[in-house]
Design an enzyme around this catalytic site. Structure first.
Site, PDB file in Angstrom:
ATOM      1  N   ASP A 111       0.873  -1.173   0.000  1.00  0.00           N
ATOM      2  CA  ASP A 111       0.000   0.000   0.000  1.00  0.00           C
ATOM      3  C   ASP A 111       0.914   1.229   0.000  1.00  0.00           C
ATOM      4  OD1 ASP A 111       0.862   0.466   2.598  1.00  0.00           O
ATOM      5  OD2 ASP A 111      -1.131   0.408   3.504  1.00  0.00           O
ATOM      6  N   CYS A 132       3.533  -2.577   3.946  1.00  0.00           N
ATOM      7  CA  CYS A 132       2.600  -1.505   4.287  1.00  0.00           C
ATOM      8  C   CYS A 132       3.302  -0.676   5.364  1.00  0.00           C
ATOM      9  CB  CYS A 132       1.225  -2.037   4.715  1.00  0.00           C
ATOM     10  SG  CYS A 132       1.149  -2.931   6.269  1.00  0.00           S
ATOM     11  N   THR A 169       3.154  -0.678   8.698  1.00  0.00           N
ATOM     12  CA  THR A 169       3.674  -1.506   9.788  1.00  0.00           C
ATOM     13  C   THR A 169       4.074  -2.907   9.333  1.00  0.00           C
ATOM     14  OG1 THR A 169       1.453  -2.299  10.242  1.00  0.00           O
ATOM     15  CG2 THR A 169       2.207  -0.379  11.524  1.00  0.00           C
ATOM     16  N   HIS A 215      11.074 -23.068   9.768  1.00  0.00           N
ATOM     17  CA  HIS A 215      10.049 -23.793  10.529  1.00  0.00           C
ATOM     18  C   HIS A 215       8.636 -23.677   9.969  1.00  0.00           C
ATOM     19  CE1 HIS A 215      12.497 -24.099  14.556  1.00  0.00           C
ATOM     20  NE2 HIS A 215      13.175 -24.548  13.513  1.00  0.00           N
ATOM     21  N   HIS A 218       8.502 -30.279  11.221  1.00  0.00           N
ATOM     22  CA  HIS A 218       7.663 -29.103  10.951  1.00  0.00           C
ATOM     23  C   HIS A 218       6.556 -29.399   9.942  1.00  0.00           C
ATOM     24  CE1 HIS A 218      10.434 -26.868  13.354  1.00  0.00           C
ATOM     25  NE2 HIS A 218      11.442 -27.323  12.618  1.00  0.00           N
TER      26      HIS A 218
HETATM   27  C1  RB5 Z   1      -1.764   3.188   6.232  1.00  0.00           C
HETATM   28  O1  RB5 Z   1      -1.826   4.450   6.789  1.00  0.00           O
HETATM   29  C2  RB5 Z   1      -1.399   2.174   7.300  1.00  0.00           C
HETATM   30  O2  RB5 Z   1      -2.444   2.009   8.187  1.00  0.00           O
HETATM   31  C3  RB5 Z   1      -1.023   0.863   6.658  1.00  0.00           C
HETATM   32  O3  RB5 Z   1       0.025   1.060   5.767  1.00  0.00           O
HETATM   33  C4  RB5 Z   1      -0.552  -0.228   7.586  1.00  0.00           C
HETATM   34  O4  RB5 Z   1       0.408   0.233   8.456  1.00  0.00           O
HETATM   35  C5  RB5 Z   1      -1.590  -1.005   8.271  1.00  0.00           C
HETATM   36  O5  RB5 Z   1      -1.315  -2.019   8.938  1.00  0.00           O
END
Ligand code: RB5
Length: 148
Positions: A7, A64, A66, A97, A132
């Site tokens: 994203d 993304c 996070t 694993h 595993h």
């Molecule tokens: C986008 O702002 C953010 O929420 C997305 O990239 C991500 O971190 C969500 O888990």
């Protein structure tokens, strides 16, 4: 072939990782996004993950902000075992694993240097097999139960 997807929060890191894959001569297919314009990580997880489950690509690298939202989305797709990692031990052991077939990274969490180290560990570490295997079979069975 490696499938890439992000994203807007992971776009810049995806672009940096692409350069690294090019340096290593590793072919990839980029399923977007193509800019930092806002988009939704569940939408962006589907095409690269389906490229893995269809056999077109061996593994997916997902990005993304996070790494969490896109890994949650990826793990809803039958056959995907996605790991969100920000340390080397996890990136290595999720291959050894869990036979993870998707790595999710947070563009707002890890820097380019660490991301490249994690990508290399993920791509270069084989599945250990052995004890595993039955755990992965149980994981696949959970997916089937869920579908009923
Ligand atoms: C986008 O702002 C953010 O929420 C997305 O990239 C991500 O971190 C969500 O888990």
């Amino acid at each position: 072939m490696i499938a890439l997807g992000s994203d807007h929060g992971g776009y810049a890191l995806k672009e940096a990782v692409k350069l690294h894959l090019e340096e290593r001569g590793i072919p990839y297919r980029d399923f977007g996004c193509d800019s930092e314009d806002s988009c939704d990580y569940p939408d962006m997880a589907v095409p690269p993950c389906k490229a893995v489950t269809s056999g077109e690509c061996e593994k997916a690298l997902l990005f993304c902000g996070t790494g969490i939202g896109i890994s949650m989305s990826a793990n809803k797709i039958p056959g995907i075992r996605a790991a969100c990692c920000s340390d080397a031990f996890s990136a290595k052991y999720t291959r050894l694993h869990n036979d993870a077939n998707a790595l999710a990274l947070g563009g707002r969490v890890v820097g380019v240097g660490l991301a490249i180290e994690l990508v290399d560990l993920f791509l270069d570490t084989p599945f250990e097999g052995g004890r595993h295997i039955k755990r992965l079979e149980k994981l696949a069975a959970l997916e089937k139960e869920d579908a009923q």
